[in-house]
Design an enzyme around this catalytic site. Structure first.
Site: not given
Ligand code: SRM
Ligand code: SF4
Length: 551
Positions: A74, A207, A430, A475, A479
């Site tokens: 990323r 994060k 997502c 889930c 995201c």
């Molecule tokens: Fe996310 C984890 C994809 C925005 C909350 N997110 C992940 C992971 C990396 C899975 C992992 O931990 O192994 C996903 C990778 C999927 C893949 O195969 O690419 C993933 N998140 C994404 C993206 C690519 C979704 C998309 O389709 O665009 C977004 C990338 C953003 C970026 O460029 O940095 C993405 N993730 C978000 C958002 C939205 C935002 O930030 O505005 C959220 C919710 C807002 C928040 O953070 O509260 C979000 N992602 C999470 C979480 C839950 C965090 C938490 O507070 O518990 C996880 C899981 C974790 O961190 O343990 C996660």
């Molecule tokens: Fe979607 Fe959950 Fe994976 Fe984020 S962590 S990309 S919300 S399935």
């Protein structure tokens, strides 16, 4: 807190030798396509995730074969900006080293999937030649900083936009590990050079996310971030920022201690120096008071609720050495992208292209990826990503507009953008399967076909022209920010989603679960019913989210 109670990741961070871990050894291990377990946590701070092809897990397990391990990378793009040369580099790198699809994320940057281990280093080196990096785009640290995307929004857009870069730089880790491991720079002799007063050796408990919004558009979903800065602009002058803290969306099914929370505005700050200071010290408070034992409860939102908003504000004022003013007045009225051609006050042109779920590829509908490469090759447009997973071809001079338009027409990008229904253009999903290890259900691979079935329902009820914001995630991590959509689908199991309704269309209200674990048939039944009721009972001009919130 006793170190014994801390989550295992805390130890990994501290013992990582400033984020070096044993990444070099892991990369050199030719027996497996994976890296060592501890390094999987460390590598996130360098902007990468280890993944595997979940579509093929079962088949591989039956054959007693190792999973097919790959990596996702990323980029760090404060405010989501690339020059045409950088787009060309990204296009080429995607073709050579990854699946070829460029994925625009919900946080204004791009990801490449499917890199094999031996391709990581060449990929980072190629990005570096294009002056791009992936530092701190994942991990327990400040992530990509967002800023309202559209330069047309405000004559002071550039001035506000510059803050994304300044904040990103301010909060970068001091370690030189990235340069050493991936770019073969010499190991630094004096460890003092990388002493890090902000992150120390423990980094943050979790994060950390920051966004800057320019009212009246809340296209960044500012209240979903740990820190939200809302630009206060009067008579085309940037007066300062309202500071919001403690936004975050993730929940965990079955864990009532977790919840989505919108940021709380705690004050107004009127200068650049003070703004940067306040942002920095919010991080130090989270560093010192955040929960390091339970990662599910470690985001700033839980810290704020644990210590209380009033205490947090006082502690912040103590650390920054000045008082916050009361939050200033402003109004959000929307958060959607403005598709098609628009000009700004300086006469520059912008084309916002609809990119379904941010996936840039050529398919039977449009040769989007080819079109964008051709536009980049003209050198006449910059590339700006939106937090709605779309792309703005930007800063185009009037004399060059036709050239860009001809390319977009030739490869059907204009048809794609103009032809998509409103509900589709206002939707996001997502990544989910097949790469996300946490996915319980499909999202970006399923949402387009679900929308095809929702469109006739909207038409049937005469609602096809409504702007309704609809989002899906595989889930509850959220995201695609489904908890602040007017209609949100949150995956619970394969083919099953919780249906959330009642967010507003400005991103200032959380929605609520309306029905649990619905399959497609029941989703369509419920929506048919809701749309019918909305059509019949809505009050003058009422929007769907507001109607649904009152149910
Ligand atoms: Fe996310 C984890 C994809 C925005 C909350 N997110 C992940 C992971 C990396 C899975 C992992 O931990 O192994 C996903 C990778 C999927 C893949 O195969 O690419 C993933 N998140 C994404 C993206 C690519 C979704 C998309 O389709 O665009 C977004 C990338 C953003 C970026 O460029 O940095 C993405 N993730 C978000 C958002 C939205 C935002 O930030 O505005 C959220 C919710 C807002 C928040 O953070 O509260 C979000 N992602 C999470 C979480 C839950 C965090 C938490 O507070 O518990 C996880 C899981 C974790 O961190 O343990 C996660
Ligand atoms: Fe979607 Fe959950 Fe994976 Fe984020 S962590 S990309 S919300 S399935």
């Amino acid at each position: 807190m006793s170190e014994n109670n801390q989550s295992p990741i805390e130890k990994v961070k501290k013992q990582s030798d400033a984020l070096r871990g044993s990444i070099v050894e892991s990369l050199g291990d030719e027996i497996t396509g994976a890296i060592r377990e501890d390094d999987q946590a460390v590598i996130k701070f360098h902007g990468m995730y280890q993944q595997d092809d979940r579509d093929r897990r079962e088949e591989r397990a039956e054959k007693k074969l190792d999973r097919i391990y790959t990596f996702m990378i990323r980029l760090r793009l404060p405010g989501g900006f690339l020059t045409p040369q950088q787009w060309i580099a990204t296009h080429d790198i995607a073709g050579e080293n990854s699946t070829g699809v460029i994925k625009i994320t919900t946080r204004q940057t791009v990801q490449l999937h499917g890199l094999i281990k031996s391709n990581i280093k060449p990929t980072i080196q190629a990005f570096s030649e294009a002056k791009l990096d992936s530092i701190a785009t994942c991990g327990d640290i400040n992530r990509n900083v967002l800023c309202s995307s559209h330069p047309k929004e405000s004559p002071v857009h550039e001035q506000v936009f510059a803050y994304a870069d300044k904040i990103s730089e301010l909060l970068m880790p001091k370690t030189k590990a990235y340069y050493e491991i991936w770019l073969d720079e010499e190991k630094i002799a004096d460890k003092k050079e990388e002493e890090d007063p902000l992150y120390e050796n423990r980094y943050l408990p979790r994060k950390f996310k920051i966004a800057i919004a320019i009212p009246p558009n809340n296209d960044v979903d500012v209240f979903a971030n740990d820190i939200g800065l809302i630009a206060i602009i009067k008579k085309n002058q940037l007066l300062g920022f309202n500071l919001a803290i403690g936004g975050g969306l993730s929940t965990t099914h079955g864990n009532p201690d977790t919840y989505a929370r919108l940021g709380t505005e705690i004050g107004f700050i009127d200068s650049e120096e003070k703004t940067l200071k306040a942002v920095y010290e919010v991080l130090t408070i989270q560093r010192d008071y955040g929960n390091r034992s339970d990662r599910k409860l470690a985001r700033l939102k839980y810290t704020v609720d644990k210590v209380g908003v009033a205490w947090f504000r006082e502690e912040l004022e103590r650390r920054i050495g000045f008082k916050l003013q009361e939050p200033a007045a402003y109004e959000f009225t929307q958060r959607t992208d403005h598709y098609g051609w628009q000009a700004n006050d300086k006469g520059l042109w912008y084309y916002t292209a609809f990119i379904e779920n941010g996936r840039v590829l050529d398919d039977e509908t449009a040769a989007l990826k080819t079109a964008l490469l051709e536009v980049a090759k003209t050198g006449k447009a910059n590339f700006r990503f939106t937090c709605n997973q779309n792309l703005i071809l930007s800063d185009i001079k009037a004399k060059d507009k036709d050239t860009v338009n001809t390319i977009l027409e030739k490869f059907h990008v204009i048809k794609l953008t103009e032809g998509a229904s409103r509900i589709r253009k206002n939707a996001m999903a997502c990544v989910a399967l097949n790469t996300c290890p946490l996915a319980l259900a499909e999202a970006q691979r399923y949402m387009p076909s679900l929308i095809t079935k929702i469109e006739p329902l909207l038409e049937k009820h005469g609602l096809a022209n409504e702007d309704i914001i609809m989002r899906m995630t595989g889930c509850p991590n959220g995201c695609a920010r489904p908890y602040i959509a007017e209609i949100g689908f949150v995956g619970t199991a394969l083919g099953k989603y919780n249906l959330h309704i009642g967010g507003d269309n400005k991103g200032t209200r959380l929605n609520k679960i309306y029905k649990e674990s619905l399959d497609e048939e029941h989703i369509l039944m419920e929506l048919d019913h809701l749309f019918g009721a909305f059509k019949k009972e809505r009050k003058n001009g009422q929007q769907f989210g507001d109607f649904a919130n009152a149910l």
